[in-house]
Design a protein around this motif. Structure first.
Motif, PDB file in Angstrom:
ATOM      1  N   ILE A 205       0.840  -1.197   0.000  1.00 47.48           N
ATOM      2  CA  ILE A 205       0.000   0.000   0.000  1.00 47.48           C
ATOM      3  C   ILE A 205       0.875   1.248   0.000  1.00 47.48           C
ATOM      4  O   ILE A 205       1.785   1.370   0.830  1.00 47.48           O
ATOM      5  CB  ILE A 205      -0.957   0.032   1.212  1.00 47.48           C
ATOM      6  N   SER A 210      -0.853  13.783  -2.402  1.00 44.54           N
ATOM      7  CA  SER A 210      -1.009  14.416  -3.711  1.00 44.54           C
ATOM      8  C   SER A 210      -1.164  15.932  -3.622  1.00 44.54           C
ATOM      9  O   SER A 210      -1.053  16.626  -4.629  1.00 44.54           O
ATOM     10  CB  SER A 210      -2.213  13.815  -4.438  1.00 44.54           C
ATOM     11  N   THR A 217       5.585  10.186  -0.389  1.00 42.19           N
ATOM     12  CA  THR A 217       5.026   8.850  -0.372  1.00 42.19           C
ATOM     13  C   THR A 217       5.349   8.100   0.913  1.00 42.19           C
ATOM     14  O   THR A 217       6.487   8.101   1.370  1.00 42.19           O
ATOM     15  CB  THR A 217       5.555   8.029  -1.572  1.00 42.19           C
ATOM     16  N   SER A 219       4.627   4.159   2.768  1.00 49.73           N
ATOM     17  CA  SER A 219       4.265   2.813   2.330  1.00 49.73           C
ATOM     18  C   SER A 219       4.119   1.860   3.497  1.00 49.73           C
ATOM     19  O   SER A 219       4.701   2.047   4.572  1.00 49.73           O
ATOM     20  CB  SER A 219       5.324   2.266   1.358  1.00 49.73           C
ATOM     21  N   ARG A 239      -3.630  10.082  -2.124  1.00 52.52           N
ATOM     22  CA  ARG A 239      -4.087   9.052  -3.057  1.00 52.52           C
ATOM     23  C   ARG A 239      -3.490   7.726  -2.586  1.00 52.52           C
ATOM     24  O   ARG A 239      -2.282   7.632  -2.374  1.00 52.52           O
ATOM     25  CB  ARG A 239      -3.602   9.361  -4.477  1.00 52.52           C
ATOM     26  N   GLU A 241      -2.674   3.854  -3.329  1.00 53.32           N
ATOM     27  CA  GLU A 241      -2.510   2.873  -4.400  1.00 53.32           C
ATOM     28  C   GLU A 241      -2.194   1.515  -3.780  1.00 53.32           C
ATOM     29  O   GLU A 241      -1.343   1.413  -2.887  1.00 53.32           O
ATOM     30  CB  GLU A 241      -1.388   3.308  -5.343  1.00 53.32           C
ATOM     31  N   LEU A 242      -2.879   0.483  -4.250  1.00 54.04           N
ATOM     32  CA  LEU A 242      -2.737  -0.857  -3.684  1.00 54.04           C
ATOM     33  C   LEU A 242      -2.292  -1.818  -4.776  1.00 54.04           C
ATOM     34  O   LEU A 242      -2.917  -1.898  -5.850  1.00 54.04           O
ATOM     35  CB  LEU A 242      -4.055  -1.324  -3.058  1.00 54.04           C
ATOM     36  N   TYR A 243      -1.219  -2.560  -4.518  1.00 54.56           N
ATOM     37  CA  TYR A 243      -0.622  -3.443  -5.512  1.00 54.56           C
ATOM     38  C   TYR A 243      -0.488  -4.858  -4.962  1.00 54.56           C
ATOM     39  O   TYR A 243       0.259  -5.089  -4.011  1.00 54.56           O
ATOM     40  CB  TYR A 243       0.768  -2.942  -5.907  1.00 54.56           C
ATOM     41  N   ASN A 257      -4.736  -4.143  -9.473  1.00 55.21           N
ATOM     42  CA  ASN A 257      -4.355  -2.950  -8.708  1.00 55.21           C
ATOM     43  C   ASN A 257      -5.598  -2.109  -8.422  1.00 55.21           C
ATOM     44  O   ASN A 257      -6.597  -2.177  -9.152  1.00 55.21           O
ATOM     45  CB  ASN A 257      -3.354  -2.100  -9.490  1.00 55.21           C
ATOM     46  N   VAL A 259      -6.891   1.978  -6.843  1.00 54.68           N
ATOM     47  CA  VAL A 259      -6.517   3.340  -6.458  1.00 54.68           C
ATOM     48  C   VAL A 259      -7.718   4.013  -5.814  1.00 54.68           C
ATOM     49  O   VAL A 259      -8.841   3.910  -6.310  1.00 54.68           O
ATOM     50  CB  VAL A 259      -6.061   4.172  -7.687  1.00 54.68           C
ATOM     51  N   ARG A 260      -7.456   4.709  -4.707  1.00 52.19           N
ATOM     52  CA  ARG A 260      -8.492   5.521  -4.061  1.00 52.19           C
ATOM     53  C   ARG A 260      -7.926   6.920  -3.863  1.00 52.19           C
ATOM     54  O   ARG A 260      -6.889   7.088  -3.230  1.00 52.19           O
ATOM     55  CB  ARG A 260      -8.913   4.917  -2.714  1.00 52.19           C
ATOM     56  N   ALA A 261      -8.586   7.925  -4.403  1.00 53.81           N
ATOM     57  CA  ALA A 261      -8.051   9.296  -4.378  1.00 53.81           C
ATOM     58  C   ALA A 261      -8.910  10.206  -3.503  1.00 53.81           C
ATOM     59  O   ALA A 261     -10.029   9.858  -3.109  1.00 53.81           O
ATOM     60  CB  ALA A 261      -7.971   9.849  -5.795  1.00 53.81           C
TER      61      ALA A 261
END
Length: 279
Positions: A205, A210, A217, A219, A239, A241-243, A257, A259-261
């Protein structure tokens, strides 16, 4: 401001150094930010040759107490950061404990652009081997907390015209730099948590602030139940981002993947992200 043992003006940078932290609950680190803002002056540009930033972790009389912060030397026009704007200079994991001073280091290539459009050399009376130290009062970095040092640079009071300047002979040497900086120290304690499904995807995560340019960033990784949590986040809009780090079994939908913004994080509060599906 008194110039001491290092014209350490590294805190002045127009480009932010992006930091990446581990899950605060999984280690014993704090996070340290150094940011720059500016009170405007009557110039078109003030470009500083920023070389280095250091903090002092011991009594000021102990010369071995200085520690370098991760920083890429660069030129910065500090007039880009006025009227509430600020530049992120350093964002790094840091061992919890006390910080006594910060020291800023400047190189020899700083310039100031006057209202006449001419670019003047910007030097210090004692040269770039001397420096500016800013003392901190009771600053303690704690585990799972982000601590921010904001350097408020006053251009109008810091740049002076030489008393013996001869405009016909030494136009480049019109100004000298005597930094006047107000230091604001504050703990940042926002948080972000959520749940990812399926937990078997073992996602990484990223929480990307942003609202900052360039973005900062943070993590972490979800645990065996799919839950994740980031603490000590600075306020701002994020934002997420999940990978996935694994592949789905053959008889199940593939992992994707996500993404939530637009997630807003504020100090002393924990923002909760709605459950996220990676199928």
């Amino acid at each position: 401001m008194k110039l001491n043992h290092f014209l350490s003006f590294a805190a002045l940078t127009a480009l932010a150094l992006t930091g990446c932290s581990k899950d605060p609950e999984s280690d014993n680190t704090a996070k340290l930010e150094v940011r720059l803002t500016d009170a405007p002056g009557d110039f078109r540009a003030v470009s500083l040759d920023v070389r280095q930033i250091e903090v002092h972790l011991k009594d000021e009389k102990e010369p071995d107490g200085w520690q370098f912060l991760t920083f890429n030397p660069q030129m910065v026009n500090i007039l880009d950061y006025v009227n509430g704007k600020s530049a992120l200079l350093v964002s790094t994991d840091f061992a919890p404990g006390d910080i006594k001073e910060i020291r800023l280091i400047l190189g020899p290539n700083s310039t100031v652009t006057g209202t006449d459009g001419f670019v003047y050399d910007l030097k210090t009376p004692s040269g770039e081997s001397s420096g500016v130290k800013l003392k901190l009062d009771k600053v303690t970095l704690r585990q799972n907390e982000t601590f921010q040092l904001l350097l408020d640079f006053d251009v109008a009071r810091s740049i002076k015209e030489r008393g013996n300047w001869d405009k016909n002979k030494k136009k480049q040497e019109r100004y000298i730099l005597k930094p006047v900086i107000r230091l604001v120290a504050q703990a940042l304690s926002g948080g972000l948590r959520g749940t990812v499904m399926p937990a078997a995807a073992l996602p990484q995560i990223l929480a990307i602030r942003s609202s900052l340019t360039p973005a900062d960033t943070f993590s972490t990784a979800a645990d065996a139940s799919g839950a994740f949590r980031l603490l000590g986040l600075p306020s701002g809009t994020y934002r997420v981002e999940l990978y996935p780090t694994t592949t789905a079994p053959a008889n199940e939908p593939a992992y994707r993947n996500a993404v939530r913004a637009g997630l807003v994080v504020t100090s002393n509060q924990e923002t909760v992200l709605a459950p996220v599906s990676l199928n």
